[in-house]
Scaffold this active site. Structure first.
Site, PDB file in Angstrom:
ATOM      1  CD  GLU A  60      -1.629  -2.400   1.491  1.00  0.00           C
ATOM      2  OE1 GLU A  60      -0.503  -2.525   2.023  1.00  0.00           O
ATOM      3  OE2 GLU A  60      -2.369  -3.365   1.251  1.00  0.00           O
ATOM      4  CG  HIS A 129     -10.454  -6.583   7.106  1.00  0.00           C
ATOM      5  ND1 HIS A 129      -9.570  -7.094   8.016  1.00  0.00           N
ATOM      6  CD2 HIS A 129      -9.890  -6.813   5.889  1.00  0.00           C
ATOM      7  CE1 HIS A 129      -8.523  -7.604   7.380  1.00  0.00           C
ATOM      8  NE2 HIS A 129      -8.698  -7.448   6.085  1.00  0.00           N
TER       9      HIS A 129
HETATM   10  C1  LIG Z   1      -2.301  -4.340   4.477  1.00  0.00           C
HETATM   11  C2  LIG Z   1      -3.231  -5.274   3.822  1.00  0.00           C
HETATM   12  N1  LIG Z   1      -3.359  -5.255   2.488  1.00  0.00           N
HETATM   13  C3  LIG Z   1      -4.216  -6.098   1.886  1.00  0.00           C
HETATM   14  C4  LIG Z   1      -4.957  -6.967   2.615  1.00  0.00           C
HETATM   15  C5  LIG Z   1      -5.940  -7.881   1.924  1.00  0.00           C
HETATM   16  N2  LIG Z   1      -5.414  -9.227   1.923  1.00  0.00           N
HETATM   17  C6  LIG Z   1      -5.659 -10.070   2.942  1.00  0.00           C
HETATM   18  S1  LIG Z   1      -4.806 -11.477   2.803  1.00  0.00           S
HETATM   19  C7  LIG Z   1      -4.101 -10.992   1.366  1.00  0.00           C
HETATM   20  C8  LIG Z   1      -3.136 -11.895   0.685  1.00  0.00           C
HETATM   21  C9  LIG Z   1      -1.969 -12.152   1.549  1.00  0.00           C
HETATM   22  O1  LIG Z   1      -1.120 -13.004   0.906  1.00  0.00           O
HETATM   23  P1  LIG Z   1       0.074 -13.709   1.664  1.00  0.00           P
HETATM   24  O2  LIG Z   1       0.776 -12.714   2.524  1.00  0.00           O
HETATM   25  O3  LIG Z   1       0.865 -14.424   0.656  1.00  0.00           O
HETATM   26  O4  LIG Z   1      -0.639 -14.724   2.632  1.00  0.00           O
HETATM   27  P2  LIG Z   1      -1.568 -15.959   2.250  1.00  0.00           P
HETATM   28  O5  LIG Z   1      -2.955 -15.408   2.098  1.00  0.00           O
HETATM   29  O6  LIG Z   1      -1.056 -16.541   1.006  1.00  0.00           O
HETATM   30  O7  LIG Z   1      -1.496 -16.884   3.402  1.00  0.00           O
HETATM   31  C10 LIG Z   1      -4.537  -9.727   1.012  1.00  0.00           C
HETATM   32  C11 LIG Z   1      -4.144  -9.010  -0.207  1.00  0.00           C
HETATM   33  C12 LIG Z   1      -4.813  -6.950   4.014  1.00  0.00           C
HETATM   34  N3  LIG Z   1      -5.538  -7.747   4.814  1.00  0.00           N
HETATM   35  N4  LIG Z   1      -3.933  -6.121   4.587  1.00  0.00           N
END
Ligand SMILES: Cc1ncc(C[n+]2csc(CCOP(=O)(O)OP(=O)(O)O)c2C)c(N)n1
Lengths: 326, 326
Positions: A60, A129
């Site tokens: 972000e 959220h």
């Molecule tokens: C700061 C932030 N940006 C975006 C999100 C939305 N979001 C939640 S999980 C996720 C993917 C995260 O991917 P990763 O870190 O690879 O973890 P995984 O879901 O694969 O376990 C996103 C984009 C969030 N919760 N927090």
């Protein structure tokens, strides 16, 4: 006229502007083939391709700064910030960069960036959220703040935001995405800074934003049956604020309740109430101005508590009855 | 999978317990998925089915005093660190008997007594917190280490880079444990970074970066143990990258358009539970009959958890404004 959803209206606004102007593009997390966390950009990558519907890493701070940098050099980016809560990470770029740039540079910089972001509670997403943080942004000089409550408004306001030469925070509400309404296919803009009278009435003015517009309209219907006539005003943009439409209504009714989902304490409702109090309309008031806002709690996960944390239709009905007896 | 042989770190009992825990995670999540589909759990959910070996493997080498910080996909970490499934289930159902009294839900479970400093809904939100918890351990000479779990997507957030740098220059007892399940929501790691292994990033901060097969429980325990020893001996942080796969979509609304069914099938042949079970049978540590016994016990534990959760009361309105300030 077609009846479409809030999501479709937003998508249509972006698509039309992107067709009309090559400088407009959208960037954000998962907005490509996934279509965005709430499906707002569904199908857009097929039409506009990955250059203009630009899927970003989860970064972000970087993507918000990148949007500002692109804006100051001639593009018109629309940043989809996946949840409005994540603005905390993008804050420096919005508050210290985008908002101040034109002023600091003596009017030289142009920063036509739109940051679209879903806020609000009601989906069971809990404290990180579900926040409504629009008052933060409204506090910062140099940012415009928009909060559409209907599909019609969403389309017209978003177009105005995209064509505005200032940074615009465009707050969508995640519980409004599925809401339907009449929206013309052709292009139209709703000027930023123009409130809308969602329902006329004579006894009480409710100034409500976003989701609370719908709850207030429901309350107004119930109150009508009891002989209380409610006027519902939706400012639609917090900055600039259409003071005239609000003051005009208060002159007529003599009573006003400000209803918003964000935490009441330190919220934008106080701004509206004070604005009325400081105006010459003060003399028309038959009762003290009331505010109904969210409780000062991080949004709880449990569905019952979540509901209790923000104003509901019954609370609005009750408030109207109370103010009528004052 | 490496040989267990004579010099195994674990007793046979412990090995069977690890299998039990992995199965408990799998069945817990399958149950949660079902309850979600039945409308008994609201909000959203992120399942770690397919990733059980990273959680159990890393936590197996920790003491009760050691700490973990988890992610939005944290059910596995919680269970592996000793969090009871009945109170977890109650939390997911928003009940007052849940670990967070129904206020946190799936994304925010914390169990401080067991050294679980909490799950986090903010991507990369846990890394600076883990760094701080490790600082406490060092300043007060408490001797515990902190394992911070995060996904591959998190490694593009500023917080990742800043935390690794800080932990490195302060030489803190923290293990940055990246569960590289190949995707951050819809963004594949290949698309979102230009390096082959996330572990390479450790070099920028002057700390070791280890790559491990995240579906191989024993490999995970070995690598984590080494990192824990380094941390305990005052040698500072390690970045571990465990290659694994999330079998399900990102959350409930994910149509998985960004990856192929063939790819999914391929990874499912590397089921960490199957691999470990076969290993134990091969080395005469487990019989088929004993495995059936484990399955039966797990089933009972889950059933009891659901019953406990369903029979628990929801939080009353009087709790809405509690727990905000000390
Ligand atoms: C700061 C932030 N940006 C975006 C999100 C939305 N979001 C939640 S999980 C996720 C993917 C995260 O991917 P990763 O870190 O690879 O973890 P995984 O879901 O694969 O376990 C996103 C984009 C969030 N919760 N927090």
């Amino acid at each position: 006229m077609r009846n479409i959803t809030y999501v479709e209206a937003i998508r249509e606004a972006m698509s039309q502007e992107m067709r009309a102007n090559q400088d407009v593009f959208i960037l954000g997390e998962d907005i490509g083939i996934y279509g965005g966390a709430f499906g707002v950009t569904n199908g857009m990558i097929e039409e506009f391709g990955p250059e203009r519907v630009r899927n970003t890493p989860i970064s972000e701070a970087a993507i918000s700064g990148c949007a500002v940098g692109a804006a100051m050099t001639g593009m018109r980016p629309i940043l989809e910030l996946q949840f409005s809560d994540f603005i905390t990470i993008a804050m420096d770029n919005i508050v210290n960069q985008a908002a101040k740039m034109r002023y600091m540079f003596g009017g030289k910089a142009n920063v036509p960036v739109v940051i679209r972001t879903p806020g609000g509670s009601g989906a069971g997403f809990a404290a990180q959220h579900s926040q409504s943080l629009e008052a933060w942004m409204a506090h910062i000089p140099g940012l415009k703040v928009v909060q559409p409550s209907t599909p019609y408004d969403a389309k017209g306001l978003l177009k105005a935001a995209i064509n505005d030469d200032n940074p615009v925070m465009f707050y969508e509400h995640k519980m409004l995405y599925g809401v339907r309404g009449d929206v013309p296919e052709e292009t139209y803009e709703i000027p930023l800074g123009k409130a809308d009278i969602k329902k006329e009435g004579t006894d009480v003015t409710i100034v409500a934003t976003s989701m609370m517009v719908h709850k207030s309209l429901e309350a107004a219907k119930l109150l009508e049956e009891e002989g209380i006539s409610v006027e519902v005003i939706d400012p639609r943009t917090l900055v600039p604020l259409d003071k005239e439409t609000i003051l005009h209504s208060v002159r007529k009714t003599g009573r006003v309740i400000v209803v918003y989902e964000a935490v009441k304490r330190g919220g934008y409702g106080a701004e509206i109430a004070s604005m009325i109090g400081e105006s010459d309309v003060f003399d028309y008031l038959d009762a003290p101005i009331m505010r109904l806002g969210g409780r000062a709690v991080p949004m709880p996960y449990n569905a019952f508590l979540e509901q209790k944390a923000v104003p509901q239709v019954e609370d609005i009905v009750q408030a109207c009855k109370t103010i009528m007896n004052k | 999978m490496s040989k267990l042989g004579e010099n195994s770190l674990f007793s046979q009992e412990q090995l069977r317990k690890m299998l039990y825990d992995m199965l408990l995670i799998r069945r817990f999540e399958e149950k949660v998925e079902q309850l979600f589909q039945q409308g008994k759990i609201h909000g959203t959910m992120h399942l770690c089915i397919g990733q059980e070996a990273t959680a159990v493997g890393a936590c197996a080498v920790l003491t009760n005093e050691d700490k973990i910080i988890s992610t939005h996909r944290g059910h596995g970490h919680c269970i592996a660190k000793g969090t009871e499934v009945d109170r977890m289930m109650a939390e997911l159902l928003g009940k007052v008997t849940g670990y967070c009294k129904g206020k946190g839900g799936s994304m925010h479970i914390a169990d401080l007594d067991k050294g679980n400093l909490g799950a986090n809904g903010i991507v990369a939100g846990g890394l600076p917190l883990a760094t701080g918890a490790a600082l406490t351990s060092k300043m007060k000479e408490l001797g515990y280490v902190v394992v911070c779990f995060f996904g591959d997507g998190s490694t593009n957030e500023g917080a990742f880079h800043e935390s690794l740098n800080l932990a490195s220059v302060w030489n803190l007892p923290v293990i940055f444990f990246c569960e590289n399940n190949q995707y951050g929501m819809s963004g594949s790691i290949k698309e979102m970074t230009n390096i082959q292994h996330i572990a390479e990033r450790a070099a920028s901060y002057g700390i070791p970066g280890e790559i491990v097969d995240g579906n191989d429980l024993l490999e995970v325990t070995e690598v984590t143990k080494k990192a824990v020893e380094r941390a305990r001996n005052g040698k500072g942080p390690t970045l571990i990258e465990a290659k694994t796969y999330r079998w399900r979509g990102h959350s409930r609304s994910d149509a998985r358009k960004y990856r192929t069914r063939d790819e999914e099938k391929e990874w499912k042949t590397k089921d960490p539970i199957e691999l470990f079970k076969n290993k134990l049978i091969e080395e005469n540590i487990l019989t088929e009959a004993a495995f059936l016994e484990i399955e039966e016990q797990v089933k009972k534990e889950i059933e009891a958890a659901v019953e406990f959760a369903e029979n628990s009361p929801i939080p009353g309105e009087e709790t809405l404004e509690t727990d905000i300030f000390a």
